[in-house]
Scaffold this motif. Structure first.
Motif, PDB file in Angstrom:
ATOM      1  N   ARG A  35      27.305  -4.115 -26.307  1.00  0.00           N
ATOM      2  CA  ARG A  35      27.264  -3.133 -27.393  1.00  0.00           C
ATOM      3  C   ARG A  35      25.806  -2.920 -27.782  1.00  0.00           C
ATOM      4  NH1 ARG A  35      32.297  -5.795 -29.451  1.00  0.00           N
ATOM      5  NH2 ARG A  35      33.951  -4.427 -28.696  1.00  0.00           N
ATOM      6  N   ARG A  80      26.585   4.831 -34.222  1.00  0.00           N
ATOM      7  CA  ARG A  80      27.982   5.025 -33.841  1.00  0.00           C
ATOM      8  C   ARG A  80      28.506   6.331 -34.430  1.00  0.00           C
ATOM      9  NH1 ARG A  80      29.242   2.025 -29.486  1.00  0.00           N
ATOM     10  NH2 ARG A  80      28.394  -0.082 -29.703  1.00  0.00           N
ATOM     11  N   GLU A 113      24.414  -2.298 -31.581  1.00  0.00           N
ATOM     12  CA  GLU A 113      24.389  -3.475 -32.445  1.00  0.00           C
ATOM     13  C   GLU A 113      23.323  -4.469 -31.993  1.00  0.00           C
ATOM     14  OE1 GLU A 113      28.149  -1.417 -33.131  1.00  0.00           O
ATOM     15  OE2 GLU A 113      27.092  -2.007 -31.313  1.00  0.00           O
TER      16      GLU A 113
END
Length: 670
Positions: free
Chosen positions: A192, A90, A195
Motif C-alpha cells: 500500500r 486515496r 500509506e
C-alpha cells in the motif's frame, strides 16, 4: 531511583519510585519547550538528577510537530512516475457533502517531491536498474540547493526488495552527511504505497525535531549530573533506549496515551482485573482503549491530522473531551463540548490565568465536584467566581441557570466518551458490560460512575494517584520492538513454512539489536498474521503462538482466522472460501525485572466533613474523604468525594467504593 516523566498538553507528570518511597508531582507544561517542564518536575519533586538510575520519558512532541506543521524541511524521493502519490492519496472523502472539502495536506510542497529512475516488481525482480549516475548528477544537487534537513526515500516495491532504497540512502549520506534520511523499508516495510509513503515522510519530518528535543533534554540532564539509563515510550506500549528512538521517531507519536494504558493494566492486574475499558481524561482529550485478558488491543495503523501512519499502535480512540475542553453553543443553538481546548495557557477560567470561556473543569467547579481548595492537593487554588462567571453567557442563551448549564455540559462530555468506548468495544464485537471501567487522568474519576451507568458496566477500578498513572506506566513498561512485513501467501501447505522462516529471521535480528542496546535478559516473542478472504480490501489480525509454529498446519490457521472473523463480523466460517495471509507483525519484549510499588500520595488536605454537590435532582449532601487515609476494608457509600493529590473520585448516590490491599479503589453499584 526510577523516574517516569510524561509531558501532556496541560500538565507534566512525574512519578519517582525508590524502594517503598513514592513521589508524585504535577507541574504546568511548557508547550514551547517541553524539556523545561520535564526538568521542572524533577526540581518540584526535590530529586537530584545524579541520583536517578532509570529515567523513562513520554511526550507529545512528535504529534505536535505534525499538527502544528513545525517539523523539518523534508524532501520526498520516489520511483519515477509516482511523484504525486502524496497528493493523489486515496479516493475516500471524509465529508461527502462538503463542497469545499480538501484532502489532508502533506507537510511538503509538490516541488519537494523528486524522482529517480528504477523499477522493481511486486515479486522483488528488478525491471529497471537504479540509475546511480542520475542520482549524482540531478538528485543530490537539487537536495543540496533545497536546503533540506531530512529526506524520505520511498521506492515503489522497496517493501519486498529494499536494495535500491538502501543504495539511494547510501549515496545521499555520502554527499550530504548532515541530512537525515528515512527509508520506507526501515520505517514501514509493507505494501500500500500511499500509506507507506506518508509514514516515511512523516517519520523524516519529525526525526530532526525529536532528535533535537532529546539532545537538549539529555544535555540538561547531563549538566545536572545524570548518568543513568534514558528510555522513551513508544505508541505500541513498550519503551526503548533514546538512542534507538532517534532512528525511528514515528513510533513515539502517542507515547503518553500508551503509557497510561500500560500503567492502568499493570496496576489493575494486582487486583486480578484483566478485562478492562480504560479511559484517560486529561486536560485536552480523552483516550479510550479496550483490554482483553490483560492485553491491550493493537492497531496496525493510525492517523494524525488526517494523514495515515502505518505503524503498530495501541488501539486508542481519542475524543476532544478533556478537562480543558471548551463548552460552547454552535450556530444552530446546540450546546457543544470540545474538541477545542483552553490548553495549558490560558487554561480554564477558574485557573485565573486570563481564560474566560467555560470548560469542563469550570463545570465541575460549578457543580461542586472540584473544590477550589483541594485542586492538586491544595497546591493550586482555583477561582470559583470566575468559573461561575464563565458559564453565564451559555446559561443565558439556553435560558437555564448556571448550575444547570454546567450539569448539561458534563452530561454532554459523558456522552462523547461513551461514544468513544463504543468504538473500541461494541464495534469490535465486545460487550462493554463484560468489562470493568478503569478511569485515570486528572478528570477521569470524576465522570467514571456516570459513564459506567450509561454503558452498563458493573465495576470500576480506580488506581492510586490516577492523575499521574501515565507517568507510572512509563516505569511499568517493558522494552518492546515491533516490526511488520508484507508477505502475501495463499493459505496452502506453504504458509506454515513461510511463517516459520520469517519469524526466525525476525528473531535473529531482534536478539542482535537488543544485545547491541545493552538489553540483556530473556526475550519473549509475539506473532500476528494479517489475514483476509481473497477479494477483501483489508485484513484482520490473527494472533499466533510462536510455540505452535513447529507443528502449525494450514487448517489451524484457517480455524483461527474463522474465529476472529466471526467475532468481528458474525460470519466467516463458510467452507470453500479462499483465505490468504497478507502481512506479518512481529514483537519482541524484554520484561522488567520488577514492577515498582505504587501507593497514594499524601495530600494533607484540610476540609469540612460534608459539602453539597449539584446534580440533576438538586443539591446532594456529599461526604468528603481523603484518598491517602482511605484504608482497605473501609467502604464509602455515595454520595461522597474521595479527594487525592492528582484527582478526585466522585461516588454518586447508589454506588459504594472500597480500597483493596493492592491500593486500588473498587467501585460497585449498591
Amino acid at each position: 531511583m526510577r523516574v517516569g516523566i510524561e509531558v501532556g498538553g496541560t500538565f507534566t507528570d512525574l512519578v519517582a519510585v525508590d524502594g517503598s518511597r513514592v513521589e508524585v508531582v504535577k507541574v504546568p507544561s511548557t508547550p514551547g519547550s517541553p524539556e523545561i517542564g520535564a526538568f521542572n518536575s524533577l526540581q518540584a519533586a526535590g530529586i537530584e538528577a545524579a541520583g536517578v538510575t532509570d529515567l523513562v520519558h513520554g511526550s507529545t512532541v512528535a504529534t505536535n510537530a505534525i499538527l502544528e506543521r513545525k517539523g523539518a524541511s523534508v524532501a520526498f524521493v520516489t520511483t519515477r512516475g509516482f511523484r504525486d502519490i502524496l497528493f493523489f492519496q486515496r479516493h475516500d472523502r471524509r465529508n461527502i457533502y462538503d463542497l469545499r472539502y480538501k484532502k489532508p495536506a502533506p507537510p511538503l510542497r509538490r516541488k519537494d517531491c523528486l524522482e529517480v529512475s528504477e523499477r522493481v516488481d511486486s515479486h522483488g525482480d528488478v525491471v529497471l536498474p537504479l540509475d546511480e549516475s542520475e542520482i549524482l548528477r540531478d538528485l543530490i544537487p537539487r537536495l543540496a540547493a533545497g536546503g533540506y534537513q531530512a529526506v524520505a526515500v520511498c521506492l515503489l516495491s522497496a517493501y519486498v526488495a529494499p536494495a535500491h532504497e538502501a543504495r539511494v540512502k547510501e549515496l545521499i549520506n555520502a554527499a550530504l552527511p548532515k541530512v537525515q534520511v528515512a527509508c520506507s523499508h526501515e520505517v514501514a516495510s509493507e505494501f500500500r504505497e500511499y500509506e507507506r509513503a506518508t509514514t516515511t515522510v512523516l517519520s523524516a519530518y519529525v526525526q530532526p525535531v525529536i532528535d533535537g528535543y532529546l539532545a537538549r533534554f539529555e544535555a540538561t540532564l547531563a549538566k545536572a549530573g545524570f548518568a543513568g539509563g534514558f528510555s522513551v515510550m513508544q505508541s505500541n506500549g513498550g519503551r526503548l533506549p533514546a538512542a534507538a528512538m532517534r532512528r525511528n521517531s514515528i513510533t513515539a507519536l502517542f507515547s503518553g496515551p500508551a503509557a497510561g494504558v500500560v500503567g492502568a493494566i499493570r496496576q489493575a492486574e494486582r487486583s486480578n482485573a484483566k478485562n478492562l475499558i480504560t479511559f484517560d481524561m486529561g486536560g485536552t482529550s480523552t483516550d479510550v482503549c479496550l483490554v482483553v485478558d490483560g492485553v491491550p488491543s493493537v492497531s496496525p495503523e493510525t492517523e494524525v491530522d488526517g494523514l495515515p501512519i502505518r505503524t503498530p499502535v495501541l488501539d486508542i480512540v481519542t475524543v476532544g473531551a478533556g478537562g480543558g475542553s471548551l463548552v460552547w453553543i454552535d450556530d444552530g443553538g446546540m450546546l457543544r463540548v470540545g474538541p477545542r481546548s483552553a490548553g495549558a495557557t490560558p487554561g480554564p477560567a477558574c485557573y485565573g490565568r486570563g481564560g474566560t470561556q467555560p470548560t469542563v473543569t469550570d463545570a465541575h467547579v460549578v457543580r461542586g465536584t472540584i473544590r477550589a481548595d483541594a485542586f492538586l492537593g491544595g497546591t493550586m487554588t482555583l477561582d470559583v467566581e470566575k468559573g461561575h462567571k464563565s458559564f453565564e453567557e451559555v446559561a443565558a442563551r439556553l435560558g437555564i441557570s448556571v448550575r444547570d448549564a454546567a450539569a448539561a455540559a458534563i452530561r454532554l462530555a459523558v456522552a462523547n466518551i461513551v461514544r468513544a468506548v463504543q468504538l473500541v468495544s461494541t464495534e469490535r464485537g465486545r460487550d462493554p458490560r463484560n468489562y470493568a471501567l478503569l478511569p485515570f487522568g486528572g478528570a477521569g474519576p470524576l465522570l467514571a460512575a456516570e459513564i459506567a451507568e450509561e454503558l452498563g458496566c458493573r465495576e470500576i477500578v480506580v488506581p492510586p494517584n490516577p492523575g499521574v498513572i501515565s507517568a507510572f506506566g512509563l516505569l511499568a513498561a517493558d522494552y518492546v520492538r515491533v516490526a511488520s512485513v508484507t508477505r502475501r501467501t495463499a493459505l496452502s501447505d506453504e504458509a506454515p513454512a513461510m511463517l516459520r522462516e520469517e519469524f526466525q529471521r525476525f528473531r535473529e535480528r531482534a536478539e542482535a539489536e537488543f544485545r547491541a542496546l545493552g538489553l540483556d535478559g530473556a526475550l519473549s516473542f509475539e506473532l500476528t498474521a494479517e489475514m483476509r478472504f481473497v477479494g477483501q480490501a483489508f485484513e484482520i489480525p490473527v494472533e499466533i503462538d510462536p510455540a505452535r509454529l513447529a507443528g502449525l498446519r494450514p487448517s489451524d490457521l484457517a480455524d483461527e482466522f474463522s474465529a476472529a472473523h466471526r467475532r468481528i463480523y458474525f460470519h466467516g466460517g463458510e467452507p470453500g472460501r479462499k483465505v490468504e495471509i497478507v502481512g506479518l507483525r512481529f514483537g519482541v519484549r524484554r520484561r522488567l525485572d520488577s514492577l515498582p510499588d505504587f501507593r497514594e500520595r499524601a495530600s494533607h488536605l484540610a476540609h469540612p466533613g460534608e459539602i453539597e454537590v449539584w446534580t440533576p435532582k438538586g443539591a446532594v449532601p456529599t461526604a468528603l474523604v481523603d484518598a491517602d487515609t482511605l484504608a482497605p476494608g473501609r467502604p464509602v457509600e455515595g454520595a461522597a468525594m474521595i479527594e487525592g493529590y492528582s484527582s478526585t473520585l466522585w461516588v454518586p448516590p447508589g454506588w459504594r467504593a472500597e480500597r483493596d490491599e493492592p491500593g486500588n479503589i473498587i467501585m460497585r453499584r449498591v
